[in-house]
Design a protein around this motif. Sequence first.
Motif, PDB file in Angstrom:
ATOM      1  N   GLU A  86     -11.225   6.424 -18.021  1.00 22.46           N
ATOM      2  CA  GLU A  86     -12.077   5.330 -17.685  1.00 22.46           C
ATOM      3  C   GLU A  86     -11.142   4.139 -17.699  1.00 22.46           C
ATOM      4  O   GLU A  86      -9.920   4.001 -18.245  1.00 22.46           O
ATOM      5  CB  GLU A  86     -13.295   4.855 -18.615  1.00 22.46           C
ATOM      6  CG  GLU A  86     -14.153   6.403 -18.703  1.00 22.46           C
ATOM      7  CD  GLU A  86     -15.354   6.029 -19.651  1.00 22.46           C
ATOM      8  OE1 GLU A  86     -15.174   4.985 -20.388  1.00 22.46           O
ATOM      9  OE2 GLU A  86     -16.171   6.840 -19.837  1.00 22.46           O
ATOM     10  N   ILE A  87     -11.713   2.998 -16.663  1.00 19.88           N
ATOM     11  CA  ILE A  87     -10.827   1.719 -16.677  1.00 19.88           C
ATOM     12  C   ILE A  87     -10.969   1.342 -18.101  1.00 19.88           C
ATOM     13  O   ILE A  87     -11.955   1.165 -18.857  1.00 19.88           O
ATOM     14  CB  ILE A  87     -11.665   0.676 -15.820  1.00 19.88           C
ATOM     15  CG1 ILE A  87     -11.470   1.414 -14.381  1.00 19.88           C
ATOM     16  CG2 ILE A  87     -11.148  -0.648 -15.952  1.00 19.88           C
ATOM     17  CD1 ILE A  87     -12.398   0.752 -13.432  1.00 19.88           C
ATOM     18  N   GLY A  88      -9.904   0.743 -18.620  1.00 16.99           N
ATOM     19  CA  GLY A  88      -9.601   0.000 -19.738  1.00 16.99           C
ATOM     20  C   GLY A  88      -9.040   1.189 -20.920  1.00 16.99           C
ATOM     21  O   GLY A  88      -8.618   0.488 -22.034  1.00 16.99           O
ATOM     22  N   ASP A  89      -8.730   2.354 -20.580  1.00 16.25           N
ATOM     23  CA  ASP A  89      -8.292   3.348 -21.484  1.00 16.25           C
ATOM     24  C   ASP A  89      -6.668   2.767 -21.670  1.00 16.25           C
ATOM     25  O   ASP A  89      -6.189   2.649 -20.530  1.00 16.25           O
ATOM     26  CB  ASP A  89      -8.463   4.750 -21.124  1.00 16.25           C
ATOM     27  CG  ASP A  89      -9.753   5.365 -21.137  1.00 16.25           C
ATOM     28  OD1 ASP A  89     -10.528   4.803 -22.214  1.00 16.25           O
ATOM     29  OD2 ASP A  89      -9.885   6.463 -20.687  1.00 16.25           O
ATOM     30  N   ALA A  90      -6.288   3.165 -22.542  1.00 19.86           N
ATOM     31  CA  ALA A  90      -4.727   2.807 -22.868  1.00 19.86           C
ATOM     32  C   ALA A  90      -4.243   4.336 -22.753  1.00 19.86           C
ATOM     33  O   ALA A  90      -4.633   5.327 -23.434  1.00 19.86           O
ATOM     34  CB  ALA A  90      -4.683   2.426 -24.446  1.00 19.86           C
ATOM     35  N   VAL A  91      -3.166   4.562 -22.029  1.00 28.46           N
ATOM     36  CA  VAL A  91      -2.663   5.880 -21.748  1.00 28.46           C
ATOM     37  C   VAL A  91      -1.265   5.740 -21.835  1.00 28.46           C
ATOM     38  O   VAL A  91      -0.535   4.787 -21.900  1.00 28.46           O
ATOM     39  CB  VAL A  91      -3.005   6.367 -20.174  1.00 28.46           C
ATOM     40  CG1 VAL A  91      -4.531   6.461 -20.130  1.00 28.46           C
ATOM     41  CG2 VAL A  91      -2.486   5.426 -19.108  1.00 28.46           C
ATOM     42  N   TYR A  92      -0.400   7.115 -21.982  1.00 23.41           N
ATOM     43  CA  TYR A  92       1.072   7.321 -21.578  1.00 23.41           C
ATOM     44  C   TYR A  92       1.330   8.491 -21.232  1.00 23.41           C
ATOM     45  O   TYR A  92       0.516   9.251 -21.122  1.00 23.41           O
ATOM     46  CB  TYR A  92       1.679   7.203 -23.197  1.00 23.41           C
ATOM     47  CG  TYR A  92       1.647   8.246 -23.971  1.00 23.41           C
ATOM     48  CD1 TYR A  92       2.804   9.027 -24.441  1.00 23.41           C
ATOM     49  CD2 TYR A  92       0.415   8.857 -24.381  1.00 23.41           C
ATOM     50  CE1 TYR A  92       2.905  10.049 -24.963  1.00 23.41           C
ATOM     51  CE2 TYR A  92       0.531  10.019 -24.979  1.00 23.41           C
ATOM     52  CZ  TYR A  92       1.678  10.705 -25.774  1.00 23.41           C
ATOM     53  OH  TYR A  92       1.839  11.789 -26.265  1.00 23.41           O
ATOM     54  N   GLY A  93       2.449   8.496 -20.471  1.00 26.48           N
ATOM     55  CA  GLY A  93       2.788   9.699 -19.715  1.00 26.48           C
ATOM     56  C   GLY A  93       4.019   9.480 -18.694  1.00 26.48           C
ATOM     57  O   GLY A  93       4.765   8.401 -18.918  1.00 26.48           O
ATOM     58  N   MET A  94       4.201  10.355 -17.782  1.00 28.81           N
ATOM     59  CA  MET A  94       5.328  10.348 -16.882  1.00 28.81           C
ATOM     60  C   MET A  94       5.118  11.125 -15.611  1.00 28.81           C
ATOM     61  O   MET A  94       4.200  12.192 -15.979  1.00 28.81           O
ATOM     62  CB  MET A  94       6.648  10.660 -17.571  1.00 28.81           C
ATOM     63  CG  MET A  94       6.634  12.023 -17.984  1.00 28.81           C
ATOM     64  SD  MET A  94       8.448  12.622 -18.173  1.00 28.81           S
ATOM     65  CE  MET A  94       8.164  14.272 -18.069  1.00 28.81           C
ATOM     66  N   ASP A  95       5.799  11.179 -14.837  1.00 22.53           N
ATOM     67  CA  ASP A  95       5.610  12.198 -13.619  1.00 22.53           C
ATOM     68  C   ASP A  95       7.017  12.197 -12.905  1.00 22.53           C
ATOM     69  O   ASP A  95       7.880  11.296 -12.729  1.00 22.53           O
ATOM     70  CB  ASP A  95       4.734  11.411 -12.271  1.00 22.53           C
ATOM     71  CG  ASP A  95       4.465  12.396 -11.340  1.00 22.53           C
ATOM     72  OD1 ASP A  95       5.116  13.428 -11.287  1.00 22.53           O
ATOM     73  OD2 ASP A  95       3.402  12.267 -10.636  1.00 22.53           O
ATOM     74  N   ARG A 113      -0.757  14.176 -15.517  1.00 24.45           N
ATOM     75  CA  ARG A 113       0.447  13.733 -16.149  1.00 24.45           C
ATOM     76  C   ARG A 113       0.334  12.574 -17.326  1.00 24.45           C
ATOM     77  O   ARG A 113       1.326  12.158 -17.793  1.00 24.45           O
ATOM     78  CB  ARG A 113       1.304  13.258 -14.961  1.00 24.45           C
ATOM     79  CG  ARG A 113       1.490  14.182 -13.874  1.00 24.45           C
ATOM     80  CD  ARG A 113       2.215  15.495 -14.221  1.00 24.45           C
ATOM     81  NE  ARG A 113       2.412  16.223 -13.176  1.00 24.45           N
ATOM     82  CZ  ARG A 113       3.026  17.512 -13.022  1.00 24.45           C
ATOM     83  NH1 ARG A 113       3.154  18.018 -14.114  1.00 24.45           N
ATOM     84  NH2 ARG A 113       3.189  18.033 -12.028  1.00 24.45           N
ATOM     85  N   ILE A 114      -0.741  12.193 -17.586  1.00 25.02           N
ATOM     86  CA  ILE A 114      -0.868  11.070 -18.651  1.00 25.02           C
ATOM     87  C   ILE A 114      -2.024  11.816 -19.812  1.00 25.02           C
ATOM     88  O   ILE A 114      -2.634  12.793 -19.482  1.00 25.02           O
ATOM     89  CB  ILE A 114      -1.674   9.784 -18.113  1.00 25.02           C
ATOM     90  CG1 ILE A 114      -2.850  10.057 -17.395  1.00 25.02           C
ATOM     91  CG2 ILE A 114      -0.415   9.295 -17.111  1.00 25.02           C
ATOM     92  CD1 ILE A 114      -3.757   8.904 -16.928  1.00 25.02           C
TER      93      ILE A 114
END
Length: 318
Positions: A86-95, A113-114
């Motif tokens: 959702e808008i506001g979520d803190a995420v991490y990842g890569m592509d 990918r996150i």
Amino acid sequence: MKAIATTGWGLKPTLSLIETDAPGRLKADDVLVAVHAASVNPKDWKLNYNLAVAASPVMVKQLKPLFGDDLAGIVVDTGPNVSDFEIGDAVYGMDMRLRTASLAELTLIDQRRIAKKPENLSFTQAAAMPLAALTALQGLRKGKAEAGKKVLIIGASGGVGSFAVQIAKNLGLHVTGVCSGRNTDFVRELGADAVIDYTQGDYRHSAGEFDLVFDVTSYETPLTCAALLGKKGYFISTGGDGKSMLATPLYRLLGKKAGTVVVESYRRDLETLKAMVEAGSLTPVIDSVFTLAESEAAYNRSRSGRCRGKVVINVANA
């Protein structure tokens, strides 16, 4: 928006801070992320960065000039198929596509990918994780790492190595790390049961046998490490060096237990790493932090081969 792009020609193109358009229309599975931090990986300057020196302007035109793969940030928009963020979520990842463009204030990335950012990490710390930690996890898995087995990690003090030592200990392996003398205490602090200083002689013929040899430097091959491998031992390489990229698949074709990690950004693996971090058994190691405008210096630091852990670039407030 502000972003990093390649400029110039020849063997040493420059990474420059530019103003460019924000990403366009989101595809169905896309997430638009306001990037807080990104990190530098050897893949960036061995592959992405080198493509900028192509002699043909046509070839460069076909590649987006923006840089970066790892990211951590805040979701600011989602495509119609996105249901887990959702808008506001803190995420991490890569592509792993060429030029994911995480060195930009805004970037698009596929929702697969996150994952949600570990709650006990800053954005700077979380950005250090994706490619290196995923490579470590998937490499150990490919080498059939199991509790009680003995693993030798060559390059234990670097980005991938520092994660591999911690993850291997978390999985219950006996870990021996290989590094230079200046990093032996550091690798022990990561959890290694034993440490070998490669500057003190050719350990490849004297260190004994292991169930898994994980070469995160990409400089070794199953042949150079033959004396380190037990009867059922696996040799796994990150494959970034030309010799390793050719030799390891060849040995696998000859029936040897050898493989190269082809890292992928799977949400389930990012969530596995997140759980380790939140349980206190995995901590990203930061070598140095640069601003977005200092991206050229950050890449030079990564190329130096002297890093303890990861080089991170803070993108927010560029």
